[in-house]
Design a protein around this motif. Structure first.
Motif, PDB file in Angstrom:
ATOM      1  N   VAL A 123      -1.854   3.044  55.606  1.00  0.00           N
ATOM      2  CA  VAL A 123      -0.817   2.006  55.612  1.00  0.00           C
ATOM      3  C   VAL A 123      -1.464   0.693  55.182  1.00  0.00           C
ATOM      4  O   VAL A 123      -2.678   0.511  55.321  1.00  0.00           O
ATOM      5  CB  VAL A 123      -0.166   1.823  57.001  1.00  0.00           C
ATOM      6  CG1 VAL A 123       0.594   3.069  57.423  1.00  0.00           C
ATOM      7  CG2 VAL A 123      -1.212   1.449  58.045  1.00  0.00           C
ATOM      8  N   ASN A 124      -0.659  -0.212  54.670  1.00  0.00           N
ATOM      9  CA  ASN A 124      -1.167  -1.527  54.313  1.00  0.00           C
ATOM     10  C   ASN A 124      -1.449  -2.353  55.558  1.00  0.00           C
ATOM     11  O   ASN A 124      -0.647  -2.376  56.494  1.00  0.00           O
ATOM     12  CB  ASN A 124      -0.155  -2.272  53.432  1.00  0.00           C
ATOM     13  CG  ASN A 124      -0.237  -1.845  51.984  1.00  0.00           C
ATOM     14  OD1 ASN A 124      -1.318  -1.728  51.417  1.00  0.00           O
ATOM     15  ND2 ASN A 124       0.912  -1.612  51.374  1.00  0.00           N
ATOM     16  N   LEU A 125      -2.582  -3.040  55.566  1.00  0.00           N
ATOM     17  CA  LEU A 125      -2.964  -3.888  56.680  1.00  0.00           C
ATOM     18  C   LEU A 125      -1.894  -4.956  56.921  1.00  0.00           C
ATOM     19  O   LEU A 125      -1.437  -5.617  55.988  1.00  0.00           O
ATOM     20  CB  LEU A 125      -4.306  -4.567  56.391  1.00  0.00           C
ATOM     21  CG  LEU A 125      -4.835  -5.530  57.447  1.00  0.00           C
ATOM     22  CD1 LEU A 125      -5.186  -4.780  58.731  1.00  0.00           C
ATOM     23  CD2 LEU A 125      -6.064  -6.274  56.914  1.00  0.00           C
ATOM     24  N   GLY A 126      -1.471  -5.106  58.174  1.00  0.00           N
ATOM     25  CA  GLY A 126      -0.498  -6.130  58.532  1.00  0.00           C
ATOM     26  C   GLY A 126       0.941  -5.706  58.358  1.00  0.00           C
ATOM     27  O   GLY A 126       1.848  -6.456  58.710  1.00  0.00           O
ATOM     28  N   SER A 127       1.177  -4.501  57.826  1.00  0.00           N
ATOM     29  CA  SER A 127       2.555  -4.040  57.641  1.00  0.00           C
ATOM     30  C   SER A 127       3.097  -3.462  58.941  1.00  0.00           C
ATOM     31  O   SER A 127       2.348  -3.191  59.889  1.00  0.00           O
ATOM     32  CB  SER A 127       2.615  -2.963  56.547  1.00  0.00           C
ATOM     33  OG  SER A 127       2.046  -1.749  57.004  1.00  0.00           O
ATOM     34  N   ASN A 128       4.403  -3.232  58.971  1.00  0.00           N
ATOM     35  CA  ASN A 128       5.040  -2.673  60.159  1.00  0.00           C
ATOM     36  C   ASN A 128       4.870  -1.160  60.255  1.00  0.00           C
ATOM     37  O   ASN A 128       5.171  -0.559  61.288  1.00  0.00           O
ATOM     38  CB  ASN A 128       6.534  -3.008  60.132  1.00  0.00           C
ATOM     39  CG  ASN A 128       7.238  -2.639  61.422  1.00  0.00           C
ATOM     40  OD1 ASN A 128       6.761  -2.957  62.511  1.00  0.00           O
ATOM     41  ND2 ASN A 128       8.365  -1.965  61.320  1.00  0.00           N
ATOM     42  N   PHE A 129       4.361  -0.536  59.219  1.00  0.00           N
ATOM     43  CA  PHE A 129       4.319   0.920  59.183  1.00  0.00           C
ATOM     44  C   PHE A 129       3.305   1.507  60.162  1.00  0.00           C
ATOM     45  O   PHE A 129       3.496   2.605  60.678  1.00  0.00           O
ATOM     46  CB  PHE A 129       4.056   1.404  57.759  1.00  0.00           C
ATOM     47  CG  PHE A 129       5.062   0.878  56.789  1.00  0.00           C
ATOM     48  CD1 PHE A 129       6.405   1.211  56.913  1.00  0.00           C
ATOM     49  CD2 PHE A 129       4.698   0.013  55.767  1.00  0.00           C
ATOM     50  CE1 PHE A 129       7.352   0.708  56.040  1.00  0.00           C
ATOM     51  CE2 PHE A 129       5.638  -0.496  54.883  1.00  0.00           C
ATOM     52  CZ  PHE A 129       6.969  -0.146  55.031  1.00  0.00           C
ATOM     53  N   GLU A 130       2.232   0.773  60.425  1.00  0.00           N
ATOM     54  CA  GLU A 130       1.279   1.244  61.422  1.00  0.00           C
ATOM     55  C   GLU A 130       1.958   1.371  62.782  1.00  0.00           C
ATOM     56  O   GLU A 130       1.788   2.376  63.487  1.00  0.00           O
ATOM     57  CB  GLU A 130       0.081   0.294  61.524  1.00  0.00           C
ATOM     58  CG  GLU A 130      -0.934   0.739  62.568  1.00  0.00           C
ATOM     59  CD  GLU A 130      -2.138  -0.189  62.665  1.00  0.00           C
ATOM     60  OE1 GLU A 130      -3.011   0.087  63.504  1.00  0.00           O
ATOM     61  OE2 GLU A 130      -2.191  -1.183  61.914  1.00  0.00           O
ATOM     62  N   GLN A 131       2.743   0.361  63.152  1.00  0.00           N
ATOM     63  CA  GLN A 131       3.434   0.408  64.434  1.00  0.00           C
ATOM     64  C   GLN A 131       4.446   1.557  64.476  1.00  0.00           C
ATOM     65  O   GLN A 131       4.585   2.242  65.492  1.00  0.00           O
ATOM     66  CB  GLN A 131       4.145  -0.924  64.705  1.00  0.00           C
ATOM     67  CG  GLN A 131       4.868  -0.997  66.048  1.00  0.00           C
ATOM     68  CD  GLN A 131       3.936  -0.832  67.229  1.00  0.00           C
ATOM     69  OE1 GLN A 131       2.777  -1.254  67.182  1.00  0.00           O
ATOM     70  NE2 GLN A 131       4.431  -0.221  68.285  1.00  0.00           N
ATOM     71  N   LEU A 132       5.154   1.782  63.369  1.00  0.00           N
ATOM     72  CA  LEU A 132       6.112   2.888  63.322  1.00  0.00           C
ATOM     73  C   LEU A 132       5.420   4.229  63.544  1.00  0.00           C
ATOM     74  O   LEU A 132       5.936   5.097  64.257  1.00  0.00           O
ATOM     75  CB  LEU A 132       6.834   2.897  61.974  1.00  0.00           C
ATOM     76  CG  LEU A 132       7.848   1.785  61.725  1.00  0.00           C
ATOM     77  CD1 LEU A 132       8.401   1.882  60.309  1.00  0.00           C
ATOM     78  CD2 LEU A 132       8.974   1.838  62.737  1.00  0.00           C
ATOM     79  N   LEU A 133       4.243   4.401  62.955  1.00  0.00           N
ATOM     80  CA  LEU A 133       3.506   5.648  63.137  1.00  0.00           C
ATOM     81  C   LEU A 133       3.007   5.794  64.574  1.00  0.00           C
ATOM     82  O   LEU A 133       3.021   6.886  65.142  1.00  0.00           O
ATOM     83  CB  LEU A 133       2.331   5.714  62.166  1.00  0.00           C
ATOM     84  CG  LEU A 133       2.683   5.906  60.691  1.00  0.00           C
ATOM     85  CD1 LEU A 133       1.431   5.795  59.827  1.00  0.00           C
ATOM     86  CD2 LEU A 133       3.368   7.248  60.459  1.00  0.00           C
TER      87      LEU A 133
END
Length: 239
Positions: A123-133
């Motif tokens: 995931v891109n650093l600072g994006s919301n996708f890390e939290q979604l995962l």
């Protein structure tokens, strides 16, 4: 003593931060800053009767620049989350999207979010996708790697099994890039992107002014036209 935000408002300048490295939303080509975000903010500035000043910096530095008053808002597909809503004053969403899994072309082992168990996912650093995962029921079975860039390249090269990005950007990337990539399944989470402002009197006043401009641009079809130009479809409406 007036805050930097008040000074900027009184001089009718809206300082907009963006990375300049997030095609096709904000990118530099032949030394010209361009993209969907640039067109939207230029239209907003005209509608709101403001001059606009774009400031490019690394994505990870944008929130700090907003906090410190060096910029007035961020136009870089900032997703509305409960944590961000508690801190910033957001406009209404101007992009509706969804989180998308992308894999190397020909990978028939990953057909969507449920197949990420035991996988390395970028995931891109600072994006919301890390939290979604991390909110997935099987999150402890997914190894998440954060990147400043090159998540698509590393997926195509097999260094990671997949990456997660918004569906609009993923589809555009696959269309424009020579990398052998493909979408895996359908989007697994709704994403609403908007413009954040500081949650103080001056910031809220700016937010309200920009929000009114966005509403007008949606009603008169300008947002849809800009979206069609960059994506061939309207990503600015929830319908």
């Amino acid at each position: 003593m007036l805050s930097s935000a008040v000074v900027a408002q009184e001089t009718q300048i809206l300082r907009v931060g963006m990375s300049g490295g997030y095609f096709p939303f904000t990118f530099v080509k032949k030394d010209v800053l361009q993209g969907f975000e640039v067109d939207v903010m230029n239209a907003v500035a005209v509608e709101a009767g403001l001059d606009i000043e774009f400031k490019t910096m690394s994505f990870s530095g944008l929130v700090g620049a907003l906090d410190s008053g060096r910029i007035d808002t961020i136009a870089n597909q900032i997703t509305i989350t409960p944590e961000r809503e508690a801190k910033f004053a957001f406009t209404e969403p101007y992009v509706y999207d969804g989180a998308q899994v992308v894999v190397r072309k020909g990978n028939d082992e990953i057909a969507g979010i449920d197949d990420l168990r035991g996988r390395i996912v970028a995931v891109n650093l600072g994006s919301n996708f890390e939290q979604l995962l991390r909110e997935l029921a099987f999150a402890d079975e997914v190894e998440i790697k954060t990147y400043e860039s090159n998540i698509a390249q590393d997926t195509a090269l097999g260094r990671v099994d997949a990456f997660v990005m918004d569906r609009v950007s993923s589809a555009q990337l696959i269309q424009e890039s020579p990398l052998p990539l493909m979408l895996a399944g359908k989007p697994f989470s709704e994403i609403r992107n908007a413009l954040p402002f500081r949650n103080d009197e001056a910031g809220i006043a700016q937010r309200d002014r920009i929000n009114a401009a966005l509403i007008t641009l949606r009603k008169n079809g300008t947002l849809a036209e800009i979206s069609e130009k960059w994506f061939g479809t309207d990503i600015t409406s929830p319908e």
